[in-house]
Design an enzyme around this catalytic site. Structure first.
Site, short mmCIF file in Angstrom:
data_model
loop_
_atom_site.label_atom_id
_atom_site.label_comp_id
_atom_site.label_asym_id
_atom_site.label_seq_id
_atom_site.Cartn_x
_atom_site.Cartn_y
_atom_site.Cartn_z
N PHE A 242 0.79 -1.20 -0.05
CA PHE A 242 0.04 0.11 0.25
C PHE A 242 0.82 1.21 -0.13
O PHE A 242 0.38 2.37 0.48
CB PHE A 242 -0.89 0.00 1.18
CG PHE A 242 -1.80 -1.23 1.39
CD1 PHE A 242 -2.77 -1.67 0.26
CD2 PHE A 242 -1.62 -1.93 2.49
CE1 PHE A 242 -3.20 -2.77 0.36
CE2 PHE A 242 -2.36 -3.07 2.68
CZ PHE A 242 -3.28 -3.51 1.71
N GLY A 469 0.38 -8.84 -3.76
CA GLY A 469 -0.71 -9.07 -3.55
C GLY A 469 -1.95 -8.93 -4.52
O GLY A 469 -3.04 -9.33 -4.50
N PRO A 619 -10.29 -9.74 -14.65
CA PRO A 619 -11.46 -9.31 -13.97
C PRO A 619 -11.56 -9.69 -12.87
O PRO A 619 -12.17 -9.06 -11.64
CB PRO A 619 -12.68 -9.68 -14.61
CG PRO A 619 -12.29 -10.16 -16.23
CD PRO A 619 -10.94 -10.45 -16.09
N LYS A 620 -10.99 -10.97 -12.24
CA LYS A 620 -11.16 -11.46 -10.79
C LYS A 620 -10.09 -11.06 -9.93
O LYS A 620 -10.44 -10.41 -8.94
CB LYS A 620 -10.90 -12.95 -10.72
CG LYS A 620 -11.08 -13.75 -9.71
CD LYS A 620 -10.96 -15.33 -9.81
CE LYS A 620 -11.19 -16.00 -8.62
NZ LYS A 620 -11.23 -17.49 -8.75
N GLY A 691 -5.85 -0.49 -9.32
CA GLY A 691 -6.00 -0.77 -7.93
C GLY A 691 -6.01 0.17 -6.76
O GLY A 691 -6.29 -0.30 -5.58
N GLU A 692 -5.95 1.47 -7.20
CA GLU A 692 -6.06 2.63 -6.35
C GLU A 692 -7.48 3.25 -6.65
O GLU A 692 -8.02 3.85 -5.63
CB GLU A 692 -5.02 3.34 -6.42
CG GLU A 692 -3.81 2.78 -6.00
CD GLU A 692 -2.51 3.83 -5.95
OE1 GLU A 692 -1.48 3.26 -5.35
OE2 GLU A 692 -2.58 4.87 -6.56
#
Lengths: 732, 319
Positions: A242, A469, A619-620, A691-692
């Protein structure tokens, strides 16, 4: 390969593997505990010792004396390293404060010593015997009071202006002038910062948890004062980052120093209570937003100012950046100011800039909609823009904000929301709905990869890209499979080793598109190598079903490489497309909350995110990213706050009992919808970051839902019950 | 963690005798709190006496119609016991509101009563704390005190007792049974068991050094509607901002105890007496003389409103 004109049709467009919701290729390793994380590399460093870091007990001042005698003579202790015996250290390009403090102390829990012992327990016990005599000096710990002394940062692009903001704001029929605050936040990832360091002569290997291999290889060398080529950094699996692991931190540097002093490999994991003050955090902000609109809801003036603080030499939280781009309006201003604070080092945390900025801006939009008597979805749609509002000659490459809002409203049942706050009751609960836009810029980063066609026909990808991750292993495997026309199970992906070609790394949601674009470039090279080997024109060869088809011939890839592996390596670099086009990702968050009418406890009931973020490679994996980000957004909205002790200058709640993040019981059903989109301006992948995006705006949607439920507007995050309860109507 | 000696006791009396012999000795049962505190250097026992094998892990009926809960009965087992669920639902509910499934599997009845405060300054050995290091001062006073006590506080300490179970025990008039190093036993009313901080916040109970809890007894069931209402920032795995343990009888009388407001589970006889008059009256009685900080002043309103909601729910349940 240079990407400087928009993509046309290319091998990725076959979408035989790319675009499919395949399972994580490394999933079985993780679920069986056989994916080894940094602290578990007993296979490569079987005889390592353990190091425990001692953190400074004051926020600012100096060490008068440090007594390590008792620690040194404690059972099992091999070495104690402090600034007195560490030798001369440099400071990494990406660090603000020194990673080993002393005699000067720059922030609380700055490392002042490492104790190395044969066992972890011995090291921990001895670390508690290090006695430090400090001299405190006063520091600045309160952003509110430091704000008046804040300055315009020298670097970057702190301010912007267009038209006559002041005049247009004063002349607007409906105006809002409100101030919002967001607190300091901690990444609080599951895996602590951890490293095993080992020297062989003057060569150092660090197995560590790090998002940016090349940056950190360089900063390890710089900090230790050794040549870059003497450092190897390995980080194949990372238990969450993160942004907290973008940089070399104390675990890596102190493990290296401890290993040198002890003459054997040393493992260091930052103890949980140390992490929040020792490492970086998302800085708190104070944000003033002014919006002026005509009665029909057209924004005439929009202004956003943000104040944050950092140690001397640090940087600001760029909380105004989305306000330059998200909504139309002829007259605009933004300003970023930075105060000096002696708190721990502020830096990037998931969606730096937008995550904090959208928390404020998207409440402001909700407040404006109410003042205008407009539905907040319609108010946002009314002020959509297809061009950069500050530079109208620059179009957005793709912008489906309106579609996200409309699709979301319809799927969520937004028409059932009662606009008047505090008017929906279900038993003991006050029920409310909230909406916010989601916005995060897309960034493309240079990224290299190497692909090998092995003699057995398998394809191996090597790049120093990291998987924190997010699913990097999987989308890279998908890209390689698509490029070479092989099934996914014939691809091996090796990541996170500084001996591999330098990638984009993981940060700023640039990793997915950028690292796969690097694999695309390497894949083109490998296709050329295969074609050359067969003596055919690469542009006429097709790769499918494990074969290469060219000139009427079909040859198995395993046969092409039978007498020696073929290698393709390349770097994807970028031209000026991101200057000509504004590349951003968009979404809409819809949230329903329930607020206990008696106690003001807030529980989230339903969440929906509709996202438009270019081609979704998997997409998953993308859905997992977005629901994770939505969960983090619920934390930001309702509970996450590093509480500053303004007298003593540190984050008080520095463990996971005190710094609360959402637990399973806090998170309801979450739905994520991706709109169909390809963006040919971003890369041959036609993808963007995702992701953000999911964290941007979601906290404001929660806060807006709380307002709709209760009629209490909270402008200071997190939205906790103590800020509401005194304003609720009497019960009974 | 400082090196320490470890031994197992053969009987409760043996455990108490062993502990009395060594200054700084501590009992260990589930270890869910003590081990954490040892790792960070807040607790530094030189000697641990493991009481897990002492067979104090049964729940039995008492002659007067109540139950005796062995000191080592695990929280999970206690919460799930059919007699407890039927006759003392308040206790079962309070237990299940606390910690996590994993912790409840390990944590014991006696250990739960003895858990230490969650004040963040107590946990940070760089900071002054009169509870951890008597005479060093209190960083929470004037510092971050959102979780802290509002009644029974002193100038030395404003920490709260973090247990949910103990709040239910207080409302149920439990009695703590102990054995002393000389082998004698005594019974301590739960009301007297925990102490207020005063000038010695390091002292948290009336137990003497070496004195071992063997059981907690509950008097015969009192019936009524029994509710435990825990208010917290997240839905699970969080300490109470405040909690309300309520037993409401059909005639409107009852008992109320609070968690999250004091150095001990908080109950006042005049508040019990005021229950028929409603939440405001009872809450005023409970919080008479409250001394709040900027951070925790909201707890006064929160107690009244949480009690009102709990009373309303109890009335609804009994109707």
């Amino acid at each position: 390969m240079k990407f400087d004109t928009p993509a046309t049709t290319n091998p990725i467009d076959q979408l035989k593997v790319v675009g499919k919701p395949v399972d994580r290729v490394e999933g079985p390793l993780k679920t069986t505990g056989t994916a080894r994380y940094a602290y578990e590399r007993h296979d490569v460093a079987p005889d390592h010792a353990y190091g425990v870091i001692v953190g400074a007990g004051i926020a600012k001042g100096r060490i008068r004396s440090i007594d390590t005698a008792r620690a040194k003579s404690a059972p099992g202790v091999l070495a104690v390293v402090t600034a007195e015996n560490a030798g001369k250290l440099g400071k990494g390009q990406f660090n603000t404060a020194a990673l080993l403090g002393g005699p000067e102390i720059q922030h609380y829990h700055q490392a002042v010593a490492i104790v190395v012992a044969a066992t972890f327990e011995q090291a921990r016990a001895a670390a508690q015997l290090v006695k430090v005599d400090y001299e405190r000096t006063p520091g600045a710990f309160d952003l509110k009071t430091a704000k008046d002394k804040a300055a315009k940062p020298k670097d970057g692009d702190p301010d912007s202006a267009k038209g006559d903001f002041a005049g247009a704001f004063a002349a607007s029929a409906v105006t809002l002038d409100a101030t919002y605050t967001t607190p300091d936040q901690s990444h609080a990832m599951m895996e602590p910062h951890a490293t095993i360091a080992s020297w062989e002569g003057d060569k150092l290997t660090v197995w560590t948890a790090n998002q940016m291999i090349a940056w950190s290889k360089g900063d390890m060398a710089k900090t230790l004062g050794i040549p870059k080529e003497n450092v190897r950094l390995v980080s194949p699996y990372i238990g969450g980052g993160f942004g907290g692991k973008l940089f070399v931190r104390a675990d890596a540097v102190m493990a290296a120093l401890g290993a040198r002093a002890a003459g054997r490999a040393v493992a260091v994991a930052l103890q949980r209570p140390l992490i929040m003050n020792n490492t970086t955090h998302r800085p708190a902000t104070i944000q003033r937003i002014r919006i002026g609109a005509s009665k029909d809801g057209t924004i005439q003036a929009i202004g956003h100012e943000s104040w944050s603080g950092d140690l001397p030499g640090g940087g600001p939280e760029t909380a105004v950046q989305q306000t330059r781009l998200l909504y139309a309006g002829a007259n605009r201003m933004t300003a970023t100011r930075l105060a000096v604070l002696d708190l721990p080092e502020g830096n990037a945390m998931r969606a730096p800039g937008e995550a904090a900025g959208m928390l404020a801006l998207e409440i402001a939009m909700d407040e404006m909609a109410e003042k205008l008597g407009m539905d907040p979805v319609e108010f946002r749609i009314r002020n959509d823009t297809q061009v950069d509002p500050e530079k109208p000659e620059r179009p957005f490459s793709q912008r489906q904000l309106v579609q996200c809002l409309r699709t979301g409203a319809s799927r969520f049942g937004w028409d059932k929301r009662v606009a008047k706050p505090g008017s929906t009751r279900d038993g003991r609960w006050l029920v409310g709905m909230g909406v916010a836009a989601a916005f995060r810029n897309n960034m493309n980063m240079k990224s290299a990869a190497r692909m090998r066609l092995e003699r057995n026909g398998r394809v191996t990808v090597e790049t120093d890209m990291t998987d924190i991750g997010t699913g990097s292993y999987t989308i890279i495997a998908q890209t390689a499979a698509e490029m070479m026309g092989v099934p996914l199970d014939r691809v091996d992906v090796k990541l996170g080793d500084s001996s591999f070609p330098i990638s984009a790394g993981s940060g700023g949601q640039w990793g997915g598109n950028s690292s796969t674009a690097g694999v695309y470039a390497a894949g083109m090279k490998l296709r050329e190598a295969v074609a050359r080997k067969l003596g055919v024109d690469p542009s006429k060869a097709t790769f499918e079903g494990g074969n290469v088809v060219a000139g009427g011939k079909t040859v198995a890839l395993s046969r092409v490489a039978a007498d020696g592996e073929l290698v393709g390596e390349d770097t994807m670099e970028y031209g000026d497309l991101e200057k000509r086009f504004q590349q951003s990702t968009f979404g809409a968050h819809f949230v329903e909350v329930r607020v206990d009418a008696a106690t003001a406890e807030i529980r989230v009931e339903r969440m929906l995110a509709v996202c438009a973020a270019g081609r979704i490679i998997n997409p998953k994996a993308a859905r997992s990213q977005v629901i994770g980000a939505m969960t983090m957004g619920v934390g930001a909205a309702l509970m996450e706050e590093l509480v500053v002790d303004k007298r003593l200058g540190f984050f008080v709640n520095h463990d996971l009992a005190g710094y609360e993040v959402p637990v399973h019981a806090d998170i309801p059903h979450q739905e994520v919808v991706f709109l169909e989109e390809t963006d040919p301006t971003t890369s041959p992948m036609k993808a963007k970051g995702v992701g953000e995006l999911g964290i941007c705006g979601v906290g404001a949607a929660v806060a807006n839902a709380v307002y709709n439920a209760t009629g209490v507007r909270v402008r200071d995050y997190p939205v906790t019950l103590d800020k509401i309860i005194g304003k609720l109507p009497p019960i009974g | 963690m400082k090196p320490f000696a470890y031994e197992r006791a053969s009987s409760p009396k043996d455990a108490a005798a062993k502990a009395a012999k060594t200054p700084g000795a501590k009992f260990i049962a589930g270890g869910t709190n003590l081990l954490d505190l040892m790792k960070i250097g807040v607790e530094e026992p030189v000697h641990l006496i493991d009481v897990n094998g002492l067979k104090l892990d049964t729940i039995e009926a008492t002659d007067d119609g109540g139950v005796r809960i062995g000191a080592l009965v695990r929280n999970t087992e206690l919460a799930a016991d059919t007699r407890i669920r039927r006759d003392y639902p308040l206790l079962s509910r309070a237990l299940l509101a606390g910690a996590s499934g994993q912790l409840r599997n390990k944590a014991t009845t006696a250990g739960n009563l003895l858990q230490r405060t969650r004040c963040p300054y107590f946990y940070d050995t760089n900071q002054p704390c009169n509870k951890r290091l008597p005479g060093s001062g209190c960083a929470a006073i004037g510092g971050f005190s959102r979780q802290h006590a509002i009644v029974g506080v002193s100038k030395s300490c404003i920490a709260t007792h973090p247990s949910d179970m103990a709040v239910a025990m207080r409302a149920l008039d439990a009695t703590v049974e102990t054995v002393r190093p000389d082998g004698s036993t005594r019974r301590i009313a739960i009301a007297d068991f925990h102490t207020l901080p005063g000038t010695t916040p390091n002292v948290e109970t009336v137990l003497a050094h070496g004195e071992l809890i063997t059981a907690v007894t509950l008097p015969r069931p009192v019936g009524g509607v029994q509710l435990y209402h825990k208010v917290r920032d997240r839905a699970s795995y969080a300490f109470a901002l405040v909690s309300v343990a309520l037993i409401l009888q059909p005639d409107g009388g009852g008992r109320v105890a609070l968690g999250g407001v004091a150095h001990k589970p908080w109950r006042k006889s005049d508040a019990d007496a005021a229950l028929p008059k409603g939440a405001k009256a009872a809450s005023d009685a409970l919080l008479a003389g409250a001394e709040t900080t900027h951070d925790n002043a909201f707890k006064v309103t929160l107690v009244e409103r949480a009690l009102a909601a709990t009373l309303a729910e109890a009335k609804e349940t009994s109707a």
